[in-house]
Design an enzyme around this catalytic site. Structure first.
Site, PDB file in Angstrom:
ATOM      1  N   TYR A  84      52.038  75.079  11.834  1.00 57.59           N
ATOM      2  CA  TYR A  84      53.542  75.567  11.786  1.00 57.59           C
ATOM      3  C   TYR A  84      54.019  75.578  12.907  1.00 57.59           C
ATOM      4  CZ  TYR A  84      52.564  78.184   7.026  1.00 57.59           C
ATOM      5  OH  TYR A  84      52.205  78.333   5.793  1.00 57.59           O
TER       6      TYR A  84
ATOM      7  N   GLY B  54      60.931  78.765  -5.227  1.00 56.67           N
ATOM      8  CA  GLY B  54      60.599  78.133  -6.076  1.00 56.67           C
ATOM      9  C   GLY B  54      60.527  76.438  -6.228  1.00 56.67           C
TER      10      GLY B  54
END
Length: 302
Positions: free
Chosen positions: A71, A222
């Protein structure tokens, strides 16, 4: 609902390994830059603001933080930000990291680590976080192949004291069964949210039956995935959000927490306001009618 006085403790707790964590945690994937995670042209996030968000998360009761050495953006590293913001670490803070994927300094993705390379990834996380052990390490995989060799390599590092607990990420039920023949598994981190398939739902319930934490990722985003929260929520989601005076993203987050007491949320943000909203979602309770309405949105894939 007032988020100003709400803390992560309102979401309930779960025993993750030998530590008790609040079910609302914090994910750091989007902390290093604005826009889509891992995009080469993304704008780095203000470093001081990122550090402030991490410190504020802990002030709000977050004691489970999800991270990874991969990350990072051009100028920011999630692990370095965590180290700068929170070391010396609170005694109750659990930092979960992932190994398997890797990126070179330019950000280009590398082939997933071999069993031998996994030790180097663990040591890199230790160095960046400034720790002598890692609380939880998830083996993140791609595909359906056996994970015995790779998970066995992490189990050896657990025996050596570099890792306290092991988990899995992006896996299928047979991976969990295989891993459990090698070492205990305390969590499964998989994509899950409103509209999840029948197989995803069944796997979540299997983890609950075995008292294994299930940690959804992309539960707010989502189909937006690394690009962030989607904007095409159904009318039902928006209606429920309006009824509670909250955002659709908060409803998505709250819904995942309603899927079982073993479900731990790790929403990520670099925005202090969104952080407060995410934590406040742990206080929200949905009615059975609302849960039924949301359940009708599931794909029900076979």
């Amino acid at each position: 609902m007032t988020s100003q006085t709400t803390t992560a403790a309102t979401s309930g707790t779960w025993k993750l390994g030998d530590s008790t964590v609040n079910r609302i945690g914090f994910g750091t994937m989007r902390l290093t830059q604005h826009g889509e995670a891992f995009a080469a042209d993304a704008v780095p996030r203000d470093r001081d603001q990122a550090i402030d968000v991490l410190r504020r998360a802990v002030e709000l009761g977050v004691n489970h933080i999800d991270t990874a050495a991969f990350y990072f953006s051009r100028l920011r590293s999630a692990n370095e930000l965590i180290n700068r913001a929170l070391a010396p670490y609170p005694d109750d803070l659990v930092i979960t990291t992932k190994v398997g994927p890797g990126r070179d300094p330019s950000g280009r993705w590398l082939p997933h680590a071999t069993p031998t390379q996994l030790r180097g990834q663990v040591e890199e996380n230790l160095r960046q976080l400034g720790r002598d052990h890692l609380d939880v390490v998830n083996l993140r995989i791609v595909g359906a192949d056996s994970i015995a060799e790779r998970f066995g390599a992490l189990a050896e590092l657990r025996e050596a004291g570099l890792i306290r607990h092991l988990g899995l990420s992006n896996v299928r039920p047979h991976h969990l069964a295989e891993a459990q023949t090698i070492a205990p598994v305390v969590c499964v981190q998989n994509m899950y949210g409103i509209g999840a398939s029948r197989e995803q739902q069944e796997f979540l319930h299997t983890c609950g039956e075995q008292h294994i934490a299930f940690v959804p990722f992309y539960s707010i985003a989502g189909t937006g995935r690394t690009a962030g929260a989607i904007t095409d929520d159904s009318g039902e989601i928006h209606a429920i959000a309006r009824a509670h005076g909250v955002s659709a993203a908060q409803i998505r987050l709250t819904w995942t927490l309603h899927q079982g007491s073993h479900v731990l949320a790790i929403p990520g943000t670099g925005d202090p306001g969104h952080l407060a909203q995410n934590v406040a979602a742990g206080l929200l309770r949905l009615s059975q009618d609302e849960l039924t309405a949301i359940a009708s949105l599931h794909h029900g894939a076979a």
